[in-house]
Design a protein around this motif. Structure first.
Motif, PDB file in Angstrom:
ATOM      1  N   VAL A  58     -27.904   4.162  28.022  1.00 24.96           N
ATOM      2  CA  VAL A  58     -28.668   4.590  29.187  1.00 24.96           C
ATOM      3  C   VAL A  58     -29.563   3.448  29.650  1.00 24.96           C
ATOM      4  N   ALA A  59     -29.457   3.131  30.932  1.00 24.61           N
ATOM      5  CA  ALA A  59     -30.294   2.087  31.535  1.00 24.61           C
ATOM      6  C   ALA A  59     -31.502   2.738  32.199  1.00 24.61           C
ATOM      7  N   SER A  60     -32.455   1.930  32.555  1.00 25.77           N
ATOM      8  CA  SER A  60     -33.659   2.421  33.215  1.00 25.77           C
ATOM      9  C   SER A  60     -33.284   3.097  34.536  1.00 25.77           C
ATOM     10  N   GLY A  61     -33.775   4.317  34.740  1.00 26.03           N
ATOM     11  CA  GLY A  61     -33.517   5.039  35.985  1.00 26.03           C
ATOM     12  C   GLY A  61     -32.264   5.885  35.964  1.00 26.03           C
ATOM     13  N   ASP A  62     -31.459   5.804  34.909  1.00 26.68           N
ATOM     14  CA  ASP A  62     -30.246   6.624  34.815  1.00 26.68           C
ATOM     15  C   ASP A  62     -30.593   8.083  34.590  1.00 26.68           C
ATOM     16  N   THR A  63     -29.767   8.948  35.138  1.00 22.79           N
ATOM     17  CA  THR A  63     -29.863  10.376  34.858  1.00 22.79           C
ATOM     18  C   THR A  63     -28.513  10.841  34.345  1.00 22.79           C
ATOM     19  N   VAL A  64     -28.511  12.006  33.722  1.00 22.11           N
ATOM     20  CA  VAL A  64     -27.242  12.556  33.235  1.00 22.11           C
ATOM     21  C   VAL A  64     -26.318  12.802  34.424  1.00 22.11           C
ATOM     22  N   TRP A  65     -26.886  13.215  35.541  1.00 20.04           N
ATOM     23  CA  TRP A  65     -26.094  13.486  36.743  1.00 20.04           C
ATOM     24  C   TRP A  65     -25.394  12.207  37.210  1.00 20.04           C
ATOM     25  N   ASP A  66     -26.132  11.080  37.252  1.00 24.70           N
ATOM     26  CA  ASP A  66     -25.552   9.800  37.680  1.00 24.70           C
ATOM     27  C   ASP A  66     -24.412   9.372  36.753  1.00 24.70           C
ATOM     28  N   ILE A  67     -24.659   9.496  35.445  1.00 30.53           N
ATOM     29  CA  ILE A  67     -23.642   9.087  34.465  1.00 30.53           C
ATOM     30  C   ILE A  67     -22.419   9.987  34.570  1.00 30.53           C
ATOM     31  N   ALA A  68     -22.643  11.292  34.726  1.00 29.98           N
ATOM     32  CA  ALA A  68     -21.526  12.237  34.855  1.00 29.98           C
ATOM     33  C   ALA A  68     -20.711  11.931  36.108  1.00 29.98           C
ATOM     34  N   TYR A  69     -21.394  11.634  37.198  1.00 29.47           N
ATOM     35  CA  TYR A  69     -20.700  11.328  38.450  1.00 29.47           C
ATOM     36  C   TYR A  69     -19.864  10.051  38.323  1.00 29.47           C
ATOM     37  N   GLU A  70     -20.404   9.079  37.598  1.00 28.32           N
ATOM     38  CA  GLU A  70     -19.699   7.795  37.439  1.00 28.32           C
ATOM     39  C   GLU A  70     -18.460   7.917  36.558  1.00 28.32           C
ATOM     40  N   TYR A  71     -18.521   8.720  35.490  1.00 29.83           N
ATOM     41  CA  TYR A  71     -17.437   8.761  34.509  1.00 29.83           C
ATOM     42  C   TYR A  71     -16.489   9.949  34.649  1.00 29.83           C
ATOM     43  N   LYS A  72     -16.773  10.888  35.546  1.00 26.48           N
ATOM     44  CA  LYS A  72     -15.901  12.062  35.676  1.00 26.48           C
ATOM     45  C   LYS A  72     -14.649  11.708  36.462  1.00 26.48           C
ATOM     46  N   SER A  73     -13.624  12.532  36.285  1.00 28.60           N
ATOM     47  CA  SER A  73     -12.414  12.336  37.089  1.00 28.60           C
ATOM     48  C   SER A  73     -12.678  12.864  38.498  1.00 28.60           C
ATOM     49  N   THR A  74     -11.852  12.478  39.428  1.00 27.80           N
ATOM     50  CA  THR A  74     -12.100  12.816  40.833  1.00 27.80           C
ATOM     51  C   THR A  74     -11.999  14.316  41.113  1.00 27.80           C
ATOM     52  N   MET A 100     -30.941   5.022  25.028  1.00 26.11           N
ATOM     53  CA  MET A 100     -30.157   6.029  24.309  1.00 26.11           C
ATOM     54  C   MET A 100     -28.674   5.716  24.458  1.00 26.11           C
ATOM     55  N   LYS A 101     -27.913   6.095  23.465  1.00 24.02           N
ATOM     56  CA  LYS A 101     -26.462   5.939  23.547  1.00 24.02           C
ATOM     57  C   LYS A 101     -25.853   7.331  23.688  1.00 24.02           C
ATOM     58  N   LEU A 102     -25.079   7.519  24.738  1.00 30.25           N
ATOM     59  CA  LEU A 102     -24.447   8.807  25.006  1.00 30.25           C
ATOM     60  C   LEU A 102     -22.942   8.702  24.779  1.00 30.25           C
ATOM     61  N   ASN A 103     -22.395   9.735  24.156  1.00 30.00           N
ATOM     62  CA  ASN A 103     -20.943   9.832  24.002  1.00 30.00           C
ATOM     63  C   ASN A 103     -20.389  10.553  25.208  1.00 30.00           C
ATOM     64  N   ILE A 104     -19.501   9.876  25.928  1.00 26.95           N
ATOM     65  CA  ILE A 104     -18.882  10.454  27.117  1.00 26.95           C
ATOM     66  C   ILE A 104     -17.433  10.770  26.764  1.00 26.95           C
ATOM     67  N   PRO A 105     -17.025  12.039  26.852  1.00 29.75           N
ATOM     68  CA  PRO A 105     -15.624  12.369  26.546  1.00 29.75           C
ATOM     69  C   PRO A 105     -14.678  11.680  27.523  1.00 29.75           C
TER      70      PRO A 105
END
Length: 108
Positions: A58-74, A100-105
């Motif tokens: 996790v970088a500064s300013g990241d949210t779970v929503w941002d990370i989910a949007y970036e790594y989810k399928s279309t 923090m380190k997050l595990n992304i399926p």
């Protein structure tokens, strides 16, 4: 000393137990060397990440929503992706901190 017709020296096994141990060691080393050369035994790091997950820091300013949007399928809803990330990382309220380190399926 006997003289063989072909000039070869005769060998005799004095200790069958030592000879058997010697053969077992030689065969074991041969199989081990062949296995290492052919890649049969591959070493893996203890901290290697599982193949069904991606580890994201996790970088500064990241949210779970941002990370989910970036790594989810279309074709996946972002809300479902947020839920899966929170469930995978035991995040009760979706609060994350920098570093923090997050595990992304991967199936996200």
């Amino acid at each position: 000393m006997r003289n063989n017709s072909k000039g070869r020296k005769k060998y005799r096994i004095k200790s069958p137990v030592r000879f058997t141990v010697f053969l077992v060691i030689v065969v074991g080393l041969t199989v081990g060397a062949f296995g290492m050369i052919s890649g049969l035994y591959s070493a893996t790091a203890l901290d290697s990440q599982p193949k069904d997950k991606i580890v994201v820091e996790v970088a500064s300013g990241d949210t779970v929503w941002d990370i989910a949007y970036e790594y989810k399928s279309t074709n996946k809803d972002t809300r479902e992706a947020v839920y899966e990330i929170c469930r995978e990382n035991n995040l009760k309220d979706g609060y994350i901190e920098e570093g923090m380190k997050l595990n992304i399926p991967v199936s996200l």
